[in-house]
Write a protein that holds these residues in place. Sequence first.
Motif, PDB file in Angstrom:
ATOM      1  N   GLU A   1       0.806  -1.301   0.060  1.00  7.96           N
ATOM      2  CA  GLU A   1       0.142   0.003   0.097  1.00  7.96           C
ATOM      3  C   GLU A   1       0.775   1.417  -0.035  1.00  7.96           C
ATOM      4  OE1 GLU A   1      -2.292  -0.377   3.570  1.00  7.96           O
ATOM      5  OE2 GLU A   1      -3.932  -1.410   2.448  1.00  7.96           O
ATOM      6  N   GLY A   2       0.462   2.142  -0.844  1.00  8.01           N
ATOM      7  CA  GLY A   2       1.113   3.324  -0.715  1.00  8.01           C
ATOM      8  C   GLY A   2       0.482   4.548  -1.306  1.00  8.01           C
ATOM      9  N   PHE A   3       1.269   5.622  -1.760  1.00  4.19           N
ATOM     10  CA  PHE A   3       0.782   6.468  -2.549  1.00  4.19           C
ATOM     11  C   PHE A   3       1.884   7.311  -3.140  1.00  4.19           C
ATOM     12  CE2 PHE A   3       1.645   8.781   1.315  1.00  4.19           C
ATOM     13  CZ  PHE A   3       2.284   9.830   0.875  1.00  4.19           C
ATOM     14  N   GLY A   4       1.717   7.941  -4.462  1.00  4.80           N
ATOM     15  CA  GLY A   4       2.642   8.761  -5.175  1.00  4.80           C
ATOM     16  C   GLY A   4       1.969   9.832  -5.862  1.00  4.80           C
ATOM     17  N   GLU A   5       1.947  10.200  -7.044  1.00  7.76           N
ATOM     18  CA  GLU A   5       1.450  11.467  -7.359  1.00  7.76           C
ATOM     19  C   GLU A   5      -0.140  11.458  -7.472  1.00  7.76           C
ATOM     20  OE1 GLU A   5       2.587  11.835 -11.542  1.00  7.76           O
ATOM     21  OE2 GLU A   5       4.922  12.145 -11.073  1.00  7.76           O
ATOM     22  N   HIS A   6      -0.796  10.297  -7.286  1.00  9.47           N
ATOM     23  CA  HIS A   6      -2.107  10.446  -7.077  1.00  9.47           C
ATOM     24  C   HIS A   6      -2.692  10.501  -5.741  1.00  9.47           C
ATOM     25  CE1 HIS A   6      -0.957   6.174  -6.550  1.00  9.47           C
ATOM     26  NE2 HIS A   6      -1.715   6.037  -5.943  1.00  9.47           N
ATOM     27  N   ALA A   7      -1.931  10.951  -4.634  1.00 10.95           N
ATOM     28  CA  ALA A   7      -2.194  11.068  -3.205  1.00 10.95           C
ATOM     29  C   ALA A   7      -3.596  11.980  -3.092  1.00 10.95           C
ATOM     30  CB  ALA A   7      -1.025  11.653  -2.515  1.00 10.95           C
ATOM     31  N   ALA A   8      -3.723  12.672  -3.982  1.00 11.69           N
ATOM     32  CA  ALA A   8      -5.007  13.738  -3.756  1.00 11.69           C
ATOM     33  C   ALA A   8      -6.238  12.907  -4.097  1.00 11.69           C
ATOM     34  CB  ALA A   8      -4.870  14.697  -4.879  1.00 11.69           C
ATOM     35  N   LEU A   9      -6.143  11.798  -4.655  1.00 10.25           N
ATOM     36  CA  LEU A   9      -7.246  10.792  -4.768  1.00 10.25           C
ATOM     37  C   LEU A   9      -7.852  10.192  -3.494  1.00 10.25           C
ATOM     38  CD1 LEU A   9      -6.301   9.032  -7.955  1.00 10.25           C
ATOM     39  CD2 LEU A   9      -8.022  10.969  -7.795  1.00 10.25           C
ATOM     40  N   TYR A  10      -6.721  10.332  -2.230  1.00 11.27           N
ATOM     41  CA  TYR A  10      -7.136   9.651  -1.061  1.00 11.27           C
ATOM     42  C   TYR A  10      -6.899  10.792   0.075  1.00 11.27           C
ATOM     43  CZ  TYR A  10      -6.596   5.301  -3.682  1.00 11.27           C
ATOM     44  OH  TYR A  10      -6.848   4.444  -4.543  1.00 11.27           O
ATOM     45  N   PRO A  11      -7.912  11.822   0.050  1.00 10.58           N
ATOM     46  CA  PRO A  11      -7.728  13.181   0.849  1.00 10.58           C
ATOM     47  C   PRO A  11      -7.956  12.462   2.439  1.00 10.58           C
ATOM     48  CG  PRO A  11      -9.630  13.105   0.003  1.00 10.58           C
ATOM     49  CD  PRO A  11      -8.973  11.718  -0.719  1.00 10.58           C
ATOM     50  N   ASP A  12      -8.386  11.437   2.788  1.00 10.20           N
ATOM     51  CA  ASP A  12      -8.769  11.039   4.019  1.00 10.20           C
ATOM     52  C   ASP A  12      -7.356  10.158   4.814  1.00 10.20           C
ATOM     53  OD1 ASP A  12      -8.588   8.470   2.892  1.00 10.20           O
ATOM     54  OD2 ASP A  12     -10.753   8.182   3.397  1.00 10.20           O
ATOM     55  N   GLY A  13      -6.273  10.067   3.835  1.00 13.13           N
ATOM     56  CA  GLY A  13      -5.105   9.505   4.399  1.00 13.13           C
ATOM     57  C   GLY A  13      -4.988   8.179   4.124  1.00 13.13           C
ATOM     58  N   ARG A  14      -5.792   7.606   3.358  1.00  8.41           N
ATOM     59  CA  ARG A  14      -5.915   6.374   2.935  1.00  8.41           C
ATOM     60  C   ARG A  14      -4.620   5.892   2.172  1.00  8.41           C
ATOM     61  NH1 ARG A  14     -10.133   3.835   0.021  1.00  8.41           N
ATOM     62  NH2 ARG A  14     -10.431   6.109  -0.698  1.00  8.41           N
ATOM     63  N   LEU A  15      -4.148   4.714   2.072  1.00  2.00           N
ATOM     64  CA  LEU A  15      -3.103   4.132   1.202  1.00  2.00           C
ATOM     65  C   LEU A  15      -3.630   3.482   0.057  1.00  2.00           C
ATOM     66  CD1 LEU A  15      -0.553   3.355   3.586  1.00  2.00           C
ATOM     67  CD2 LEU A  15      -0.763   5.394   2.509  1.00  2.00           C
ATOM     68  N   ALA A  16      -3.236   3.651  -1.278  1.00  2.00           N
ATOM     69  CA  ALA A  16      -3.702   2.923  -2.328  1.00  2.00           C
ATOM     70  C   ALA A  16      -3.050   1.541  -2.246  1.00  2.00           C
ATOM     71  CB  ALA A  16      -3.361   3.507  -3.617  1.00  2.00           C
ATOM     72  N   PRO A  17      -3.860   0.410  -2.704  1.00  2.00           N
ATOM     73  CA  PRO A  17      -3.338  -0.894  -2.829  1.00  2.00           C
ATOM     74  C   PRO A  17      -2.781  -1.070  -4.087  1.00  2.00           C
ATOM     75  CG  PRO A  17      -5.791  -0.938  -3.159  1.00  2.00           C
ATOM     76  CD  PRO A  17      -5.227   0.617  -2.780  1.00  2.00           C
ATOM     77  N   SER A  18      -1.666  -1.586  -4.169  1.00  2.00           N
ATOM     78  CA  SER A  18      -0.820  -1.834  -5.106  1.00  2.00           C
ATOM     79  C   SER A  18       0.048  -2.958  -4.977  1.00  2.00           C
ATOM     80  CB  SER A  18       0.280  -0.793  -5.545  1.00  2.00           C
ATOM     81  OG  SER A  18      -0.178   0.499  -5.450  1.00  2.00           O
ATOM     82  N   THR A  19       0.695  -3.652  -6.048  1.00  2.00           N
ATOM     83  CA  THR A  19       1.522  -4.955  -5.981  1.00  2.00           C
ATOM     84  C   THR A  19       2.772  -4.536  -6.542  1.00  2.00           C
ATOM     85  OG1 THR A  19      -0.119  -6.252  -6.777  1.00  2.00           O
ATOM     86  CG2 THR A  19       1.936  -7.168  -7.157  1.00  2.00           C
ATOM     87  N   LYS A  20       4.013  -5.069  -5.798  1.00  2.00           N
ATOM     88  CA  LYS A  20       5.262  -4.671  -6.213  1.00  2.00           C
ATOM     89  C   LYS A  20       5.922  -6.007  -6.545  1.00  2.00           C
ATOM     90  CE  LYS A  20       8.373  -4.153  -2.628  1.00  2.00           C
ATOM     91  NZ  LYS A  20       9.062  -3.459  -1.447  1.00  2.00           N
ATOM     92  N   ILE A  21       6.535  -5.840  -7.661  1.00  2.00           N
ATOM     93  CA  ILE A  21       7.226  -7.067  -8.283  1.00  2.00           C
ATOM     94  C   ILE A  21       8.791  -6.494  -8.368  1.00  2.00           C
ATOM     95  CG2 ILE A  21       7.681  -8.194 -10.426  1.00  2.00           C
ATOM     96  CD1 ILE A  21       5.169  -6.712 -11.350  1.00  2.00           C
ATOM     97  N   GLU A  22       9.700  -7.418  -7.818  1.00  2.00           N
ATOM     98  CA  GLU A  22      11.079  -7.440  -7.917  1.00  2.00           C
ATOM     99  C   GLU A  22      11.789  -8.545  -8.503  1.00  2.00           C
ATOM    100  OE1 GLU A  22      12.312  -5.527  -3.333  1.00  2.00           O
ATOM    101  OE2 GLU A  22      10.763  -7.244  -3.484  1.00  2.00           O
ATOM    102  N   ILE A  23      12.597  -8.059  -9.475  1.00  2.00           N
ATOM    103  CA  ILE A  23      13.259  -8.850 -10.402  1.00  2.00           C
ATOM    104  C   ILE A  23      14.802  -8.869 -10.646  1.00  2.00           C
ATOM    105  CG2 ILE A  23      13.288  -9.989 -12.905  1.00  2.00           C
ATOM    106  CD1 ILE A  23      10.409  -9.086 -12.986  1.00  2.00           C
ATOM    107  N   PHE A  24      15.696  -9.869 -10.366  1.00  2.00           N
ATOM    108  CA  PHE A  24      16.913  -9.726 -10.488  1.00  2.00           C
ATOM    109  C   PHE A  24      17.222 -10.205 -12.187  1.00  2.00           C
ATOM    110  CE2 PHE A  24      16.872  -9.702  -6.099  1.00  2.00           C
ATOM    111  CZ  PHE A  24      17.477  -8.647  -5.830  1.00  2.00           C
ATOM    112  N   ALA A  25      17.686  -9.473 -12.907  1.00  2.00           N
ATOM    113  CA  ALA A  25      17.916  -9.846 -14.013  1.00  2.00           C
ATOM    114  C   ALA A  25      18.988  -9.414 -14.803  1.00  2.00           C
ATOM    115  CB  ALA A  25      16.746  -9.688 -15.046  1.00  2.00           C
ATOM    116  N   TYR A  26      19.649 -10.186 -15.891  1.00  2.00           N
ATOM    117  CA  TYR A  26      20.815  -9.752 -16.779  1.00  2.00           C
ATOM    118  C   TYR A  26      20.297  -8.272 -17.082  1.00  2.00           C
ATOM    119  CZ  TYR A  26      23.835 -13.517 -16.312  1.00  2.00           C
ATOM    120  OH  TYR A  26      24.724 -14.518 -15.595  1.00  2.00           O
ATOM    121  N   LYS A  27      21.306  -7.261 -17.337  1.00  2.00           N
ATOM    122  CA  LYS A  27      21.051  -6.050 -17.894  1.00  2.00           C
ATOM    123  C   LYS A  27      20.655  -6.203 -19.269  1.00  2.00           C
ATOM    124  CE  LYS A  27      23.957  -1.838 -19.028  1.00  2.00           C
ATOM    125  NZ  LYS A  27      25.137  -1.442 -19.012  1.00  2.00           N
ATOM    126  N   SER A  28      20.747  -7.138 -20.308  1.00  2.00           N
ATOM    127  CA  SER A  28      20.437  -7.142 -21.506  1.00  2.00           C
ATOM    128  C   SER A  28      19.010  -7.529 -21.469  1.00  2.00           C
ATOM    129  CB  SER A  28      20.987  -8.409 -22.038  1.00  2.00           C
ATOM    130  OG  SER A  28      21.022  -9.509 -21.464  1.00  2.00           O
TER     131      SER A  28
END
Length: 109
Positions: free
Chosen positions: A39-66
């Motif tokens: 959960e978090g917020f970014g540029e769209h924080a104004a959409l949650y004026p009551d302080g709620r955090l937006a649900p999101s999914t984080k993906i982490e990948i280790f990969a070759y530069k190519s």
Amino acid sequence: RECMEYRKITAVIRREAIGKIIKNLKEVGVRGMTVTNVEGFGEHAALYPDGRLAPSTKIEIFAYKSMVKEISDVITAIAYTGSSGDGIIAVSPVEELNRIQTRVPPTHS
């Protein structure tokens, strides 16, 4: 193998896109990733004026530069809606990467 060949790709996206993104990343050769509901917020924080955090999914990948551009392109193509809150992709260099099981860097195979 030089560890600087590796990059860490972190994407934060809308939750509803994750299934299709995982499927497509596997199709382009991604062999591993970590997916976490966050959960978090970014540029769209104004959409949650009551302080709620937006649900999101984080993906982490280790990969070759190519592979970074192809991975980023897959994520962007699926996650893009053109609306605020589509998410972000960050790419970072990896100083060192070792498999715990073998205690050595993974091989490119």
